[in-house]
Write a protein that holds these residues in place. Structure first.
Motif, short mmCIF file in Angstrom:
data_model
loop_
_atom_site.label_atom_id
_atom_site.label_comp_id
_atom_site.label_asym_id
_atom_site.label_seq_id
_atom_site.Cartn_x
_atom_site.Cartn_y
_atom_site.Cartn_z
N THR A 177 0.71 -1.20 -0.02
CA THR A 177 0.03 0.03 0.05
C THR A 177 0.80 1.30 -0.07
O THR A 177 2.07 1.06 0.50
CB THR A 177 -1.05 0.08 1.20
N LEU A 178 0.19 2.59 -0.27
CA LEU A 178 0.97 3.49 -0.48
C LEU A 178 1.73 3.95 0.60
O LEU A 178 2.90 4.48 0.84
CB LEU A 178 0.19 4.54 -1.06
N ASP A 179 0.93 3.93 1.86
CA ASP A 179 1.78 4.19 3.17
C ASP A 179 3.00 3.29 3.59
O ASP A 179 3.34 3.71 4.57
CB ASP A 179 0.58 4.28 4.15
N MET A 180 3.17 2.36 2.97
CA MET A 180 4.28 1.51 3.31
C MET A 180 5.47 1.97 2.70
O MET A 180 6.66 1.71 3.19
CB MET A 180 4.05 0.10 2.69
N LEU A 181 5.50 2.91 1.75
CA LEU A 181 6.56 3.41 1.00
C LEU A 181 7.26 4.48 1.68
O LEU A 181 6.74 5.23 2.33
CB LEU A 181 6.16 4.03 -0.48
N MET A 182 8.33 4.30 1.72
CA MET A 182 9.30 5.42 2.65
C MET A 182 10.62 5.44 2.07
O MET A 182 11.27 4.61 1.45
CB MET A 182 9.47 4.84 4.10
N ILE A 183 11.11 6.65 2.30
CA ILE A 183 12.47 6.96 2.09
C ILE A 183 13.35 7.11 3.48
O ILE A 183 13.00 7.78 4.53
CB ILE A 183 12.88 8.22 1.44
N VAL A 184 14.50 6.10 3.72
CA VAL A 184 15.25 6.32 4.72
C VAL A 184 16.61 7.16 4.46
O VAL A 184 17.34 6.91 3.40
CB VAL A 184 15.68 4.77 5.13
N SER A 185 16.93 8.08 5.21
CA SER A 185 17.99 8.95 5.23
C SER A 185 19.02 9.01 6.13
O SER A 185 18.71 9.01 7.35
CB SER A 185 17.71 10.20 4.72
N PHE A 186 20.20 8.29 5.87
CA PHE A 186 21.15 8.08 7.00
C PHE A 186 22.13 8.91 6.82
O PHE A 186 22.99 9.42 5.76
CB PHE A 186 21.94 6.64 6.76
N ASP A 187 22.45 9.85 7.98
CA ASP A 187 23.40 11.02 8.14
C ASP A 187 24.75 10.49 8.40
O ASP A 187 25.13 9.86 9.51
CB ASP A 187 22.88 12.02 9.25
N LEU A 188 25.73 10.63 7.40
CA LEU A 188 27.17 10.08 7.89
C LEU A 188 27.88 10.84 8.67
O LEU A 188 28.80 10.72 9.51
CB LEU A 188 27.93 10.25 6.42
N LYS A 189 27.59 12.22 9.02
CA LYS A 189 28.02 12.96 10.25
C LYS A 189 27.73 12.42 11.59
O LYS A 189 28.60 12.18 12.62
CB LYS A 189 27.83 14.49 10.14
N SER A 190 26.28 12.43 11.86
CA SER A 190 25.91 11.88 13.13
C SER A 190 25.63 10.25 13.21
O SER A 190 25.30 9.93 14.42
CB SER A 190 24.61 12.67 13.44
N ASP A 191 25.58 9.49 12.10
CA ASP A 191 25.32 8.11 12.29
C ASP A 191 23.85 7.98 12.73
O ASP A 191 23.41 7.19 13.58
CB ASP A 191 26.34 7.50 13.07
N THR A 192 23.00 8.86 12.34
CA THR A 192 21.47 8.71 12.68
C THR A 192 20.75 8.67 11.53
O THR A 192 21.33 9.12 10.32
CB THR A 192 21.20 9.86 13.57
N SER A 193 19.49 8.17 11.52
CA SER A 193 18.81 8.20 10.44
C SER A 193 17.44 8.97 10.68
O SER A 193 16.85 9.23 11.72
CB SER A 193 18.46 6.62 9.91
N LYS A 194 16.63 9.30 9.57
CA LYS A 194 15.22 9.91 9.37
C LYS A 194 14.46 9.51 8.27
O LYS A 194 15.06 9.00 7.25
CB LYS A 194 15.33 11.48 9.61
#
Length: 382
Positions: A241-258
């Motif tokens: 379903t459409l709500d399952m699609l997502m982009i995961v962005s991993f920050d190389l400076k902080s080693d965190t994701s959003k």
């Protein structure tokens, strides 16, 4: 002859550095041989960064090619460099050019390119147990630089990779995403020149697509498109379903994701898995609509979800095809799109500026071709 005044010598050195910093990278590798002072200038880290900053962007492609050999033998892989202009005008000739070609091993996989460096994964699969050993190295095709291998990881075969540059620490990093049978995703991060991998456990549970496992480097982050909270390691696209699609962005400076939200204007699930693309420091989302149109969205300001803009909606009829075209690459700031045609060897180029369409058949011995944005540089990290 009177000795040169230190101030004059310093000024002359700065003038020479300024002039050389505008010279293309390839001639500079030869100019290092002119004299010791020029070699010292061109090899200095400050000059390397200055030259990289001034080098033309989005003008060169790194192409990877797997060439079919005799029946029963594994393919011979190689990388080559081509100007974007030459590749668009005559892709087949660009793929057959022998200049700037570098051979790879069968087990090698190009996982990304950044600042003139190419990150190559070597994957050795264990028979029958779904586990593989993987290590990474960097190479600079222009200078011939090859780094030491990273420490090896033993991982399952359901992995995604990414390569990029952390400006805050002046380090090049490779990220391997590992998803276990429960759906938990961890990231293993390695900084080249280091001695070990760092484990990051804070990623959301998501399943990355098998056709788009290389993370897209933009704005100091690596980005993957996938499915939120899937059950198991596999999925049926008909159930997505459409709500399952997502982009995961991993920050190389902080080693965190959003998570980055998809464009609000998408009102139904595409027929096939969409893909991400990056060109000119902008993020693109590419997919089909009702199996009749190809659609491209552009994020004009990376990280600003309100800046998504529908750049293109073109019918398959206009492209001269009746079946789905898989998007593969973007050129010229979102003006030219390369799509895979009816079979693996056909590419369709669409230029949205004049609505022209060009269809190209690659030679049959080019089983697989992939393209990466590339910039020639003198970078050789420690």
């Amino acid at each position: 002859m009177a000795a040169q005044h230190p101030t004059a010598a310093l000024l002359l050195c700065e003038v020479v550095m300024e002039i050389l910093s505008w010279v293309p990278a390839k001639p500079l590798t030869r100019l290092k041989l002119v004299c010791k002072s020029w070699n010292s200038i061109i090899s200095h880290p400050h000059f390397v960064k200055l030259h990289l900053h001034r080098s033309p962007k989005n003008a060169i492609l790194l192409l990877t090619r797997t060439q079919a050999l005799n029946l029963g033998e594994e393919g011979k892989q190689s990388t080559l460099l081509s100007s974007v202009e030459s590749f668009i005008q005559n892709p087949s000739s660009a793929l057959d050019a022998q200049e700037n070609r570098h051979s790879l091993q069968v087990q090698d996989w190009v996982s990304g390119s950044c600042n003139g460096l190419v990150c190559v994964a070597r994957i050795l699969r264990h028979p029958n147990n779904g586990i593989c050993d993987i290590c990474f190295r960097l190479l600079n095709p222009l200078t011939g630089f090859i780094s030491e291998n990273s420490p090896c990881l033993s991982v399952n075969v359901h992995n995604a990779f990414g390569f990029g540059y952390d400006e805050s620490s002046d380090s090049y990093k490779v990220v391997t995403l590992i998803r276990d049978s429960s759906g938990t995703v961890t990231a293993q991060v390695y900084s080249f020149g280091g001695s070990s991998w760092k484990t990051i456990n804070s990623l959301p549970a998501f399943l990355y697509f098998a056709e788009d496992i290389n993370g897209h480097f933009i704005g100091g982050t690596l980005d993957w498109l996938g499915l939120r909270n899937p059950h198991g390691a596999y999925y049926d696209w008909a159930d997505v379903t459409l709500d399952m699609l997502m982009i995961v962005s991993f920050d190389l400076k902080s080693d965190t994701s959003k998570q980055i939200l998809l464009p609000k204007g998408i009102d139904e699930i595409p027929t096939q898995e969409p893909i991400l693309g990056v060109w000119g420091n902008r993020l693109y989302l590419l997919y089909d609509y009702k199996n009749t149109h190809f659609i491209a969205w552009q994020m004009k300001e990376f990280g600003d979800e309100n800046s998504w803009t529908q750049l293109l909606k073109i019918s398959f009829h206009h492209l001269g095809v009746e079946t789905l075209l898989f998007p593969e690459f973007i050129f010229e700031n979102g003006n030219i799109f390369m799509l895979i045609g009816r079979h693996r060897f056909e590419r369709v180029f669409y230029d949205r500026r004049d609505h022209s369409v060009k269809r190209v058949n690659f030679f049959s011995n080019n089983r697989y071709v992939n393209a990466f944005d590339y910039v020639e540089s003198l970078v050789q990290p420690c």
